[in-house]
Design an enzyme around this catalytic site. Structure first.
Site, PDB file in Angstrom:
ATOM      1  N   GLU A   1       0.822  -1.218   0.000  1.00  0.00           N
ATOM      2  CA  GLU A   1       0.000   0.000   0.000  1.00  0.00           C
ATOM      3  C   GLU A   1       0.853   1.262   0.000  1.00  0.00           C
ATOM      4  O   GLU A   1       0.549   2.226  -0.689  1.00  0.00           O
ATOM      5  CB  GLU A   1      -0.947   0.009   1.212  1.00  0.00           C
TER       6      GLU A   1
ATOM      7  N   TYR B   1      -6.914   6.051   4.700  1.00  0.00           N
ATOM      8  CA  TYR B   1      -7.020   5.110   3.584  1.00  0.00           C
ATOM      9  C   TYR B   1      -6.209   3.844   3.858  1.00  0.00           C
ATOM     10  O   TYR B   1      -6.708   2.719   3.741  1.00  0.00           O
ATOM     11  CB  TYR B   1      -6.549   5.760   2.258  1.00  0.00           C
TER      12      TYR B   1
ATOM     13  N   ASP C   1     -10.041   6.102  -1.764  1.00  0.00           N
ATOM     14  CA  ASP C   1      -8.896   6.638  -2.512  1.00  0.00           C
ATOM     15  C   ASP C   1      -9.439   7.326  -3.764  1.00  0.00           C
ATOM     16  O   ASP C   1     -10.661   7.446  -3.931  1.00  0.00           O
ATOM     17  CB  ASP C   1      -7.892   5.525  -2.859  1.00  0.00           C
TER      18      ASP C   1
END
Ligand code: SF4
Length: 347
Positions: free
Chosen positions: A33, A116, A134
């Site tokens: 991520e 997020y 996102d």
């Protein structure tokens, strides 16, 4: 069919086979991520594999030298992300015995992890019910519901966050989150979405009103600042003088050539007669190499010029962060893109 059922159904047929989707390991999901923030999947994937191989668990990551992490990160930009990862890894080792957390609020307390990323790790690893928001998800929601509120306004953020939470599939939050992100990336694309094959077309507000190009709306950010960097290549006995960047500015701790920043663009003649230049290099002669390079960062445009310097007869200033390195060892230093591309082209 409900909104989430249609998204999940679409996902079954179109999902991307991404290597980090093969795992529920929160550490590996975290790596992917952070690496993929503001980076294309094709560009980020080799980095993901390199990091997993070099640091197979969070303890190994925490024990690494920051310089080694930055070197592995080189080319991805946004170096503060790599530094925050290092801090977060150390925190996980110190506070949680090296067990990477999966709870949303604990994740949020780690450096570099925002809402997020916390929602992504919590839902992908343990199916905790937190909706990710996102750029892809903002786009799908804004178009489908016809929301004109800017996605980066305070009201907009709250509104989209509430909506995303309401729509979240409580039984399959991890899969639903991945589905929304893929749907935005592949189907409801920023430019020219192919609405004719979209399962949301029948009640999509943007489609009905031809608003795809208008949505989502965003408030324009502040104007970028222009900066002028002059780099000097000073070689001696097969070595080149390198400098390490200070804290509190772009590219903290990364290596570059000795540099002078000026408030305006300067010709080589004006640079050589400037007091800043004289203070550092006296009457040294410089020769330009290559043209002016523009490097765009968030909120800054860097205009860089490179000069080879004939330093003979000059006592170079003793600066703590300046050291000579063998030309053959330059690849061992973590450098920002401007410098690594220059070295590739000219050394
Ligand atoms: S119909 Fe078009 S604009 Fe609407 S959600 Fe589908 S792809 Fe996006």
């Amino acid at each position: 069919m409900s909104f989430s059922a249609r998204i999940l159904d679409w996902y079954q047929q179109h999902k991307r086979a991404l290597p980090w989707r093969e795992t529920k390991n929160p550490y590996v999901i975290w790596l992917s991520e952070i690496i993929l923030q503001q980076t294309r999947v094709e560009q980020g994937t080799p980095y993901f594999f390199r990091f997993v191989e070099e640091y197979p668990n969070v303890t190994k990551f925490a024990e690494a030298e920051e310089d080694n992490i930055l070197r592995l990160w080189q080319g991805l930009g946004y170096y503060s992300r790599a530094r925050n990862m290092h801090k977060a890894a150390k925190q996980v080792v110190d506070l949680y015995d090296g067990v990477f957390p999966t709870h949303y609020s604990t994740l949020l307390s780690l450096p570099g992890i925002g809402e997020y990323t916390a929602a992504a790790i919590a839902s992908f690893s343990e199916n905790h019910a937190h909706a990710v928001l996102d750029g892809n998800v903002f786009r799908v929601l804004s178009r489908y519901f016809g929301i004109e509120e800017p996605i980066n306004s305070t009201i907009g953020k709250k509104l989209f966050s509430k909506l995303a939470d309401e729509l979240l599939d409580q039984h399959h939050p991890g899969e639903y989150n991945q589905a929304m992100m893929d749907f935005g990336a592949l189907q409801c694309k920023p430019k020219n979405p192919d609405c004719s094959v979209c399962p949301l077309r029948v009640d999509c507000v943007a489609y009905a009103n031809s608003l795809q190009a208008e949505l989502p709306k965003k408030i324009k950010g502040k104007k970028s600042r222009d900066r002028y960097f002059h780099y000097f290549i000073i070689e001696q006995d097969g070595k080149v003088l390198m400098s390490q960047r200070p804290d509190g500015d772009v590219w903290t701790n990364l290596f570059e050539f000795p540099m002078l920043e000026t408030a305006n663009a300067l010709s080589i003649e004006d640079l050589q007669i400037s007091s800043e230049f004289y203070e550092l290099f006296g009457n040294s002669t410089i020769y330009p190499i290559g043209g002016l390079q523009k490097h765009v960062l968030s909120h800054q445009n860097i205009y860089a010029s490179f000069y080879r310097m004939d330093y003979s007869g000059v006592d170079l200033p003793k600066k703590n962060s300046w050291n000579y390195y063998l030309l053959g060892n330059l690849d061992k230093l973590a450098k920002h893109k401007l410098i690594s591309s220059f070295i590739e082209r000219h050394f």
